[in-house]
Design a protein around this motif. Structure first.
Motif, PDB file in Angstrom:
ATOM      1  N   VAL A 128      44.687 -57.804  12.598  1.00 24.87           N
ATOM      2  CA  VAL A 128      44.599 -58.700  11.428  1.00 24.87           C
ATOM      3  C   VAL A 128      43.168 -58.728  10.891  1.00 24.87           C
ATOM      4  O   VAL A 128      42.933 -58.588   9.680  1.00 24.87           O
ATOM      5  CB  VAL A 128      45.066 -60.129  11.803  1.00 24.87           C
ATOM      6  N   ILE A 129      42.208 -58.876  11.805  1.00 23.99           N
ATOM      7  CA  ILE A 129      40.798 -58.906  11.407  1.00 23.99           C
ATOM      8  C   ILE A 129      40.389 -57.567  10.764  1.00 23.99           C
ATOM      9  O   ILE A 129      39.705 -57.540   9.730  1.00 23.99           O
ATOM     10  CB  ILE A 129      39.897 -59.201  12.632  1.00 23.99           C
ATOM     11  N   GLU A 130      40.847 -56.469  11.345  1.00 21.61           N
ATOM     12  CA  GLU A 130      40.463 -55.143  10.812  1.00 21.61           C
ATOM     13  C   GLU A 130      41.023 -54.935   9.400  1.00 21.61           C
ATOM     14  O   GLU A 130      40.355 -54.360   8.538  1.00 21.61           O
ATOM     15  CB  GLU A 130      40.948 -54.015  11.743  1.00 21.61           C
ATOM     16  N   ILE A 131      42.237 -55.398   9.185  1.00 21.01           N
ATOM     17  CA  ILE A 131      42.840 -55.284   7.845  1.00 21.01           C
ATOM     18  C   ILE A 131      42.018 -56.092   6.829  1.00 21.01           C
ATOM     19  O   ILE A 131      41.659 -55.589   5.756  1.00 21.01           O
ATOM     20  CB  ILE A 131      44.312 -55.748   7.862  1.00 21.01           C
ATOM     21  N   LEU A 132      41.697 -57.321   7.184  1.00 23.61           N
ATOM     22  CA  LEU A 132      40.909 -58.174   6.275  1.00 23.61           C
ATOM     23  C   LEU A 132      39.541 -57.555   5.999  1.00 23.61           C
ATOM     24  O   LEU A 132      39.080 -57.518   4.853  1.00 23.61           O
ATOM     25  CB  LEU A 132      40.752 -59.577   6.872  1.00 23.61           C
ATOM     26  N   GLY A 147      54.954 -50.948   8.977  1.00 21.37           N
ATOM     27  CA  GLY A 147      53.877 -50.223   8.295  1.00 21.37           C
ATOM     28  C   GLY A 147      52.671 -51.077   7.963  1.00 21.37           C
ATOM     29  O   GLY A 147      51.809 -50.655   7.195  1.00 21.37           O
ATOM     30  N   GLY A 148      52.610 -52.264   8.537  1.00 22.76           N
ATOM     31  CA  GLY A 148      51.468 -53.139   8.285  1.00 22.76           C
ATOM     32  C   GLY A 148      50.675 -53.393   9.551  1.00 22.76           C
ATOM     33  O   GLY A 148      50.103 -52.466  10.128  1.00 22.76           O
ATOM     34  N   VAL A 149      50.687 -54.653   9.994  1.00 19.40           N
ATOM     35  CA  VAL A 149      49.896 -55.050  11.160  1.00 19.40           C
ATOM     36  C   VAL A 149      50.279 -54.239  12.403  1.00 19.40           C
ATOM     37  O   VAL A 149      49.413 -53.841  13.177  1.00 19.40           O
ATOM     38  CB  VAL A 149      50.063 -56.566  11.433  1.00 19.40           C
ATOM     39  N   GLY A 150      51.561 -53.957  12.567  1.00 17.54           N
ATOM     40  CA  GLY A 150      52.022 -53.210  13.746  1.00 17.54           C
ATOM     41  C   GLY A 150      51.367 -51.851  13.860  1.00 17.54           C
ATOM     42  O   GLY A 150      50.911 -51.449  14.944  1.00 17.54           O
ATOM     43  N   SER A 151      51.286 -51.146  12.744  1.00 15.69           N
ATOM     44  CA  SER A 151      50.684 -49.805  12.760  1.00 15.69           C
ATOM     45  C   SER A 151      49.201 -49.884  13.095  1.00 15.69           C
ATOM     46  O   SER A 151      48.678 -49.070  13.866  1.00 15.69           O
ATOM     47  CB  SER A 151      50.853 -49.138  11.389  1.00 15.69           C
ATOM     48  N   VAL A 152      48.534 -50.870  12.512  1.00 14.37           N
ATOM     49  CA  VAL A 152      47.098 -51.002  12.794  1.00 14.37           C
ATOM     50  C   VAL A 152      46.896 -51.409  14.248  1.00 14.37           C
ATOM     51  O   VAL A 152      45.946 -50.969  14.904  1.00 14.37           O
ATOM     52  CB  VAL A 152      46.436 -52.009  11.818  1.00 14.37           C
ATOM     53  N   THR A 153      47.806 -52.231  14.778  1.00 22.03           N
ATOM     54  CA  THR A 153      47.708 -52.663  16.179  1.00 22.03           C
ATOM     55  C   THR A 153      47.700 -51.461  17.125  1.00 22.03           C
ATOM     56  O   THR A 153      46.886 -51.394  18.064  1.00 22.03           O
ATOM     57  CB  THR A 153      48.874 -53.598  16.547  1.00 22.03           C
TER      58      THR A 153
END
Lengths: 190, 190
Positions: free
Chosen positions: A50-54, A165-171
């Motif tokens: 979440v932090i990385e996306i922001l 394709g959102g937070v899960g992928s970045v996780t």
């Protein structure tokens, strides 16, 4: 990586994981570092995503009204500490919260981590809010969906993450990043 | 017990305190337990004093809008986790918070832990709010005072703790309580 298989007790195992290899923040040593705002440990991968996306989209959290829906140890609680570290004003809501709509509508950044399919509707979201959807659920048609009703909310939000394709992928990416970081630290590679 | 004398490093010492003897929550083991909402450890005495005061006066936190002013490791951060455990909707404000008055005025329970003399004025407090003052400061006349301007705020608040004789006094008692609990645990006394 949670929940563990039922024959394993997380409450026992977490004390035996080497903090240097603890890439998804099971160890109390790393949990305490997140709480204290220290950056030498491993934060749990999902809130870190979440932090990385922001940060990637250059959304400065300083002074912003951030609302986290959900108070789990996997997301809500550590994320609150991590958003505080980035100077957000943080509110944590949950199943016992009264006047939930009043709270969510004022959020400039709304993180849904409640674990309930499509509970965040357009009338809960402020115009132009940044909406981050941590939920991974299955809807009535057997399709993957988040905690946010994407169809509705996309027209109200300023920015919104999809599921899947959102937070899960970045996780998943954060998990690999942490694994490489752990290796480098142990081998003293720069 | 903090801050420690300057020749001692809290960042080093905290890893060497036996969690069973850690009556004011230095050890990461106890910090992690507070974050996770586990009740087998020792919470830090000052936030525990806030909780004990609320519980003593039978102020049910469930669903209540609790606001904590301050994000220190001694008070704000652990208290947020402890109030969540008691089902409050928790907001943490700090020096970077925008529209602070808007936030504080809506709080049903307002905890001032900012460490600044008398910064909470009557116009920041909602009618009938429960105000808990954690601050211990010295005012311009050399007298002890809290973070709350007691003279003003007492007429607006439903309940309010004084300084001195409020949270500080209860904190000392909690420290003794924890010490006795630690002894009993180690000696297996009921």
């Amino acid at each position: 990586m949670r929940p563990l298989p039922s024959h394993l007790s997380e409450d026992q195992i977490k004390y035996h994981i080497d903090p240097q290899k603890d890439v998804d923040c099971f160890s109390p040593i790393n949990v305490a570092k997140i709480t204290a705002g220290e950056e030498t440990g491993f934060p749990p991968c999902t809130p870190q995503a979440v932090i990385e996306i922001l940060n990637h989209y250059q959304i400065d959290l300083t002074g912003k009204k951030a609302l986290i829906l959900g108070r789990s140890m996997v997301v809500g609680r550590p994320l609150a500490m991590m958003m505080l570290k980035q100077n957000a004003t943080v509110t944590i809501c949950h199943t016992k919260t009264k006047n939930l709509f009043e709270e969510t509508k004022k959020a400039e950044i709304l993180v849904a981590a409640a674990g309930k399919a499509k509970i965040v509707k357009a009338d809960m979201v402020g115009e132009g809010a940044v909406v981050i959807d941590v939920g991974i659920n299955v809807d009535q048609n057997g399709k993957l969906c988040g905690d946010v009703d994407f169809e509705q909310v996309q027209h109200k939000a300023g920015m919104i993450t999809p599921v899947p394709g959102g937070v899960g992928s970045v996780t998943s990416t954060v998990l690999v990043k942490h694994t490489i970081k752990a290796l480098k630290q142990q081998k003293a590679i720069n």
